[in-house]
Motif scaffolding. Structure first.
Motif, PDB file in Angstrom:
ATOM      1  N   GLN A  29      34.192  33.800  42.870  1.00  0.00           N
ATOM      2  CA  GLN A  29      33.540  34.191  41.623  1.00  0.00           C
ATOM      3  C   GLN A  29      34.346  35.248  40.869  1.00  0.00           C
ATOM      4  N   GLY A  30      34.751  36.301  41.561  1.00  0.00           N
ATOM      5  CA  GLY A  30      35.489  37.377  40.913  1.00  0.00           C
ATOM      6  C   GLY A  30      36.821  36.918  40.358  1.00  0.00           C
ATOM      7  N   GLU A  31      37.548  36.119  41.129  1.00  0.00           N
ATOM      8  CA  GLU A  31      38.847  35.631  40.683  1.00  0.00           C
ATOM      9  C   GLU A  31      38.716  34.721  39.458  1.00  0.00           C
ATOM     10  N   THR A  32      37.613  33.970  39.377  1.00  0.00           N
ATOM     11  CA  THR A  32      37.387  33.106  38.216  1.00  0.00           C
ATOM     12  C   THR A  32      37.214  33.944  36.949  1.00  0.00           C
ATOM     13  N   PHE A  33      36.510  35.060  37.053  1.00  0.00           N
ATOM     14  CA  PHE A  33      36.358  35.940  35.897  1.00  0.00           C
ATOM     15  C   PHE A  33      37.699  36.546  35.488  1.00  0.00           C
ATOM     16  N   TRP A  34      38.599  36.744  36.437  1.00  0.00           N
ATOM     17  CA  TRP A  34      39.927  37.245  36.084  1.00  0.00           C
ATOM     18  C   TRP A  34      40.737  36.202  35.311  1.00  0.00           C
ATOM     19  N   VAL A  35      40.515  34.925  35.601  1.00  0.00           N
ATOM     20  CA  VAL A  35      41.144  33.868  34.803  1.00  0.00           C
ATOM     21  C   VAL A  35      40.665  33.960  33.351  1.00  0.00           C
ATOM     22  N   PHE A  36      39.374  34.152  33.173  1.00  0.00           N
ATOM     23  CA  PHE A  36      38.839  34.322  31.818  1.00  0.00           C
ATOM     24  C   PHE A  36      39.431  35.559  31.151  1.00  0.00           C
ATOM     25  N   ALA A  37      39.642  36.618  31.944  1.00  0.00           N
ATOM     26  CA  ALA A  37      40.242  37.847  31.408  1.00  0.00           C
ATOM     27  C   ALA A  37      41.651  37.569  30.899  1.00  0.00           C
ATOM     28  N   ALA A  38      42.411  36.738  31.605  1.00  0.00           N
ATOM     29  CA  ALA A  38      43.770  36.399  31.170  1.00  0.00           C
ATOM     30  C   ALA A  38      43.739  35.653  29.839  1.00  0.00           C
TER      31      ALA A  38
END
Length: 477
Positions: A426-435
């Motif tokens: 879940q957390g890593e997916t939000f980092w993709v959105f951040a990129a």
């Protein structure tokens, strides 16, 4: 009345000094036009509550549940593609009436649905209306708005979208006690009927469309109802002149999709398509569609998941109201840059909260601030810009193709969100959105011009300069 007519900077153009009564008339028209945005929001939001009961009544498996949700997005893509041609052929007013009728038909099918496949047909029909309205409404609003209030009027579309989502959550709550999912869908018939009657009985045709189709007397009457006959004659003369220049220029000027092939239109198209994708790949609808699931994953109880969704809807609505107040004061670029920066920071923190297992309320706080940042900037400003960046001859087609990419991105993100979460976390997916937000921040800073209080010639000159191109005067209309 018609975007791009004034050639003077600031408020010295022929639309300056529009009387209060004229502005009120524009706002009344805008409220009816933006009902398309309300239905956009309502019909995308209502399924979250209705599906809780539909899946039991019709014994739907996970794949069938997902298809009931996502088929609307496929319909929206198709509707957005068709909207440009329909708005050019029928006119903006009649196109809006047709879209309202399709909303009614889709609602009736869903309300009476005896099984899964009828649900699919009903949601597909609703999707056609949602997509077409999302492309038509910004164009129509842009073409009936004096430039001094154009940003606020165009932001009304986003306000109505967020209002529709919020109202759908309240309707879900109201019908949840007895599980009446048919009633949840049926309520959508009321604004759809108002939209049809308002379009046919109360709205004028876009003056821009009337002039370009040779109906000068009608255009003069519409413009004079907001300003006066002197200004109306001036605006008509200017439009005819720019249209003649367009026809005599070297750039392809045919109405419809062909005009998007022009090198001079290409910068507007690049901005429209990129912002359409960034708005969705920045993760907003994973929060809207999957809010209860995401909230449950923070460790909070899912018992009040719909109530949490209502809270998110309220924040979304309130910050859109803030955007209406700011967009013609702060400008489009500042709101976009501030919005994307805040979204980027919140997504990084939200991802960190899941990876490190932070307090659940802290995760919820990051989520709420992210929603607020989107609602005050990227959410409404995208819809404003697609009504401002394209020349009149390409506005309907440009809005249509940008909206189609927006819906396609929406569909793709919604489809892959949960599988990606399962694959990388879940957390890593939000980092993709951040990129994605980081890329959007760079793109806006480099390529998106300010459009506040500018006519089309000024907007186009700034846009071409950012793409290192020389503007070709006003020969695109």
């Amino acid at each position: 009345m018609v975007q791009g007519f004034s050639r003077e900077p600031g408020t010295e153009g022929p639309l300056a000094g529009i009387p209060v009564q004229g502005r009120r008339r524009v706002w009344r028209w805008a409220a009816i036009i933006a009902l398309g945005g309300f239905l956009f929001g309502y019909d995308t939001g209502v399924i979250s509550g209705a599906l809780l009961y539909i899946k039991h009544d019709f014994e739907l498996n996970a794949l069938e549940q997902g298809s009931v949700v996502s088929i609307l997005l496929i319909g929206a893509m198709l509707g957005a593609v068709a909207a440009g041609r329909m708005a050019e052929h029928l006119g903006r007013r009649k196109a809006l009436a047709v879209e309202g009728t399709v909303f009614l038909v889709g609602t009736a099918i869903l309300t009476a649905a005896p099984g899964y496949w009828t649900l699919i047909v009903g949601r597909l029909v609703l999707g056609l209306a949602v997509g077409a309205a999302s492309a038509t409404v910004p164009v129509y609003l842009s073409e009936v708005s004096p430039k001094e209030i154009r940003g606020r009027v165009l932001t009304l579309n986003q306000l109505m979208i967020t209002s529709g989502i919020l109202i759908s959550y309240f309707i879900n709550l109201a019908f949840s006690s007895n599980g009446q999912w048919r009633g949840m869908f049926a309520v959508g018939a009321v604004p759809a009927l108002v939209m049809v009657l308002g379009a046919l009985l109360l709205l004028p045709e876009s003056p821009q469309w009337l002039i370009l189709h040779g109906r000068l007397d009608t255009a003069r009457t519409v413009i004079a109802s907001v300003s006066d006959e002197t200004r109306a004659d001036l605006l008509i003369e200017q439009t005819q002149r720019t249209h003649r220049e367009a026809q005599s220029g070297d750039t392809p000027q045919s109405q419809g999709w062909h005009v998007l092939q022009s090198p001079q239109v290409r910068p507007a198209l690049v901005v429209g398509l990129t912002l359409a994708a960034v708005q969705q790949f920045g993760g907003i609808n994973t929060i809207i569609y999957y809010a209860p699931t995401t909230i449950e994953n923070t460790g909070l109880t899912a018992a009040n998941s719909i109530l949490y969704s209502v809270a998110i809807g309220v924040i979304n609505l309130l910050m859109t109201i803030v955007a209406i107040r700011l967009i013609d004061r702060a400008g489009r670029r500042k709101l976009l840059l501030g919005s994307l920066t805040s979204m980027l920071v919140m997504l990084v923190l939200l991802g960190l909260s899941f990876v490190l297992g932070m307090n659940a309320l802290l995760s919820l706080l990051f989520m709420v601030v992210y929603i607020a940042a989107f609602a005050v900037g990227l959410g409404p400003v995208f819809w404003v810009l697609i009504g401002e960046l394209f020349p009149p001859s390409a506005r309907a087609a440009g809005s249509s193709v940008s909206t189609t990419v927006n819906w396609a991105s929406n569909f793709l993100v919604s489809l892959v969100f949960l599988p990606v979460v399962n694959a990388i976390g879940q957390g890593e997916t939000f980092w993709v959105f951040a990129a994605v937000c980081a890329f959007g921040l760079w793109f806006v800073a480099r390529y998106v011009p300010e459009t506040r209080d500018r006519d089309f010639a000024q907007v186009d000159a700034a846009l071409q300069a950012r793409f290192n191109r020389q503007p070709q005067g006003t020969n695109l209309g």
